[in-house]
Design an enzyme around this catalytic site. Sequence first.
Site, PDB file in Angstrom:
ATOM      1  N   ALA A  29      -9.996  19.034   0.803  1.00 56.47           N
ATOM      2  CA  ALA A  29     -10.346  20.026  -0.219  1.00 56.47           C
ATOM      3  C   ALA A  29     -11.452  20.948   0.284  1.00 56.47           C
ATOM      4  CB  ALA A  29     -10.778  19.325  -1.508  1.00 56.47           C
ATOM      5  N   GLU A 127       6.698   5.912  -2.073  1.00 56.13           N
ATOM      6  CA  GLU A 127       5.610   4.995  -2.420  1.00 56.13           C
ATOM      7  C   GLU A 127       5.704   4.678  -3.902  1.00 56.13           C
ATOM      8  OE1 GLU A 127       1.643   5.654  -0.368  1.00 56.13           O
ATOM      9  OE2 GLU A 127       2.585   7.578  -0.008  1.00 56.13           O
ATOM     10  N   HIS A 239      -6.511   0.056  -4.905  1.00 56.79           N
ATOM     11  CA  HIS A 239      -5.271   0.011  -4.123  1.00 56.79           C
ATOM     12  C   HIS A 239      -4.838  -1.442  -4.042  1.00 56.79           C
ATOM     13  CE1 HIS A 239      -2.368   0.514  -0.931  1.00 56.79           C
ATOM     14  NE2 HIS A 239      -2.490   1.826  -1.052  1.00 56.79           N
ATOM     15  N   ARG A 287       0.606   1.889  -8.830  1.00 56.28           N
ATOM     16  CA  ARG A 287      -0.300   0.925  -8.203  1.00 56.28           C
ATOM     17  C   ARG A 287      -1.226   0.208  -9.170  1.00 56.28           C
ATOM     18  NH1 ARG A 287      -3.152   5.092  -4.109  1.00 56.28           N
ATOM     19  NH2 ARG A 287      -1.135   4.831  -3.136  1.00 56.28           N
ATOM     20  N   HIS A 346     -10.401   2.243  -4.351  1.00 53.32           N
ATOM     21  CA  HIS A 346      -9.708   3.195  -3.484  1.00 53.32           C
ATOM     22  C   HIS A 346      -9.888   4.646  -3.895  1.00 53.32           C
ATOM     23  CE1 HIS A 346      -6.648   4.629  -0.745  1.00 53.32           C
ATOM     24  NE2 HIS A 346      -5.869   5.049  -1.724  1.00 53.32           N
ATOM     25  N   ARG A 381      -3.675   7.700 -10.674  1.00 53.62           N
ATOM     26  CA  ARG A 381      -3.075   8.681  -9.750  1.00 53.62           C
ATOM     27  C   ARG A 381      -1.803   8.133  -9.111  1.00 53.62           C
ATOM     28  NH1 ARG A 381      -3.545   9.316  -4.099  1.00 53.62           N
ATOM     29  NH2 ARG A 381      -4.845   7.444  -4.168  1.00 53.62           N
TER      30      ARG A 381
HETATM   31  C1  SIN Z   1      -1.376   4.645   0.872  1.00 55.02           C
HETATM   32  O1  SIN Z   1      -0.997   5.049   1.967  1.00 55.02           O
HETATM   33  O2  SIN Z   1      -0.953   3.631   0.343  1.00 55.02           O
HETATM   34  C2  SIN Z   1      -2.440   5.408   0.152  1.00 55.02           C
HETATM   35  C3  SIN Z   1      -1.959   6.740  -0.196  1.00 55.02           C
HETATM   36  C4  SIN Z   1      -2.716   7.252  -1.379  1.00 55.02           C
HETATM   37  O3  SIN Z   1      -3.751   6.705  -1.739  1.00 55.02           O
HETATM   38  O4  SIN Z   1      -2.224   8.203  -1.985  1.00 55.02           O
END
Ligand code: SIN
Length: 520
Positions: A29, A127, A239, A287, A346, A381
């Site tokens: 950013a 993901e 995370h 997550r 995280h 997020r």
């Molecule tokens: C990850 O690679 O698991 C993290 C990616 C993220 O935090 O967006």
Amino acid sequence: MTRRAGCGGDGVVAWQQRADVVVIGTGVAGLAAALAAHRKGSRTVILSKAAETATFHAQGGIAVVLPHTEDSVDAHVRDTLAAGAGLCDPEAVRSIVADGYRAVADLVADGARFDESAPGQWALTREGGHSIRRIIHAGGDATGAEVQRALDHAAAMLGIRRNHVALEILHDGSAVNGVLVRNADGLGVVHAPSVILATGGLGHLYSATTNPEGSTGDGIALALWAGVGVSDIEFVQFHPTMLFDRGAAGRRPLITEALRGEGAVLRDARGDSVTDGVHPMADLAPRDVVAAAIEARLRETGDECVYLDARSVERFEQRFPTVTAACHVAGIDPTTQPIPVVPGAHYSCGGVRTDVYGRTELPGLFAAGEVARTGMHGANRLASNSLLEGLVVGGRAGRDAAEHARSAGVPMAKALPVQRDTLDRRVLQSAMTQWASVMRDASGLDSLAAVLETAAQRPMSSRADFEDAALTATARVVDEAARARTETRGCHHRSDYPQTDPTQAFSRTVHAEPAAACLP
Ligand code: SIN
């Protein structure tokens, strides 16, 4: 040289400088903002206290809707809103997602290169929380390093001022007029009508985190001290898979979620799935769901960690070189052994309240990237939306800050070094880890508040003093917002309020107590 009868530090302003735009921070950013402001003709000064950025360590990639694919802006918006658990601002999400491909194209023009599945065709991974493969990556799992390399190279001619700690945003109550800074020469003032906070996150509120050592909530604190509000700050994302090593503290390696996108599975020490029956997307659930499932399993079994079994992942070492290296350092061969993991602090989903151009409530003060709360992430997020947001909003904030500087008068900032409340860092981290991690309750949050009350005033004489003050101010607002949110939503889990309360589907904005006056 100007001597101030200040009440903190050495009270001497040893150097001064003028700029149109000051950018604090050098991750995605910050550098996107600095380049945009510079390209608009602004005299741009970039300040950085640390060598490492969170951007550099990002593994998974950038979530972006590519044209002429089966993906769509609507689908990406839908996934983002679902992860955000009712607190995203849908217009902000759409605005940022829709601008993603253009911003990535600009980054490519600045030299970034992404992995390809065929010549001219980017490889896409998936993901948690994404309904489709839409994540571009570089160097396998070294996306952030490539983004940082390209931006560092493009911004090299701007000359980053390293080892410069921004201590305070200077303003007259109605507009920004500069920044008070400490470097090796002592205190200095950069006079400027536009300042962009791009300081990253707050992971070092906790004893172990995936964040680099500079992630100490600096921008949150600077905004609060300038009277600017922060929103959704109770939503600290853990995370699900940080590499476990008994007793290890500070920055810990991330085990990217993209591994689960490529077939890795989470099991407990007995070999049972951690997420079966928890969510229809199982190991690829958002997550917060996966982190809470791990936390619940650890409480149930008394185990110290769970395991990510990635032995079925093809071409592991080529596709995930960063994870491979981190595992090898810990004495684990991920191609033959499950990887021990725990949830780790995280990402801050909330932050300094801004619009999608990075504008805060104080004219001339902007924020972009993890430090900001645009409404993109809501209560949780979606994976790989952060580099996207940093890139899009960073660029917009840079252009807007340049515009603001053109219309503002020439500022003359007055600096008065102050003392700030600080708590010993280890005490703060252990209290936050014990009482404000994945699972929270009223009694723990009250205990945390009591510990934070014991903070004592200290002059801001070093980077460590400033960081401890920033951590203390940030911990206080996290605690305040977490106590006020008497429900479970997104990544804020309350064991005493396990349900989501539809009447609390709103963002909360917190301001700091007025700073203790520090008179000459
Ligand atoms: C990850 O690679 O698991 C993290 C990616 C993220 O935090 O967006």
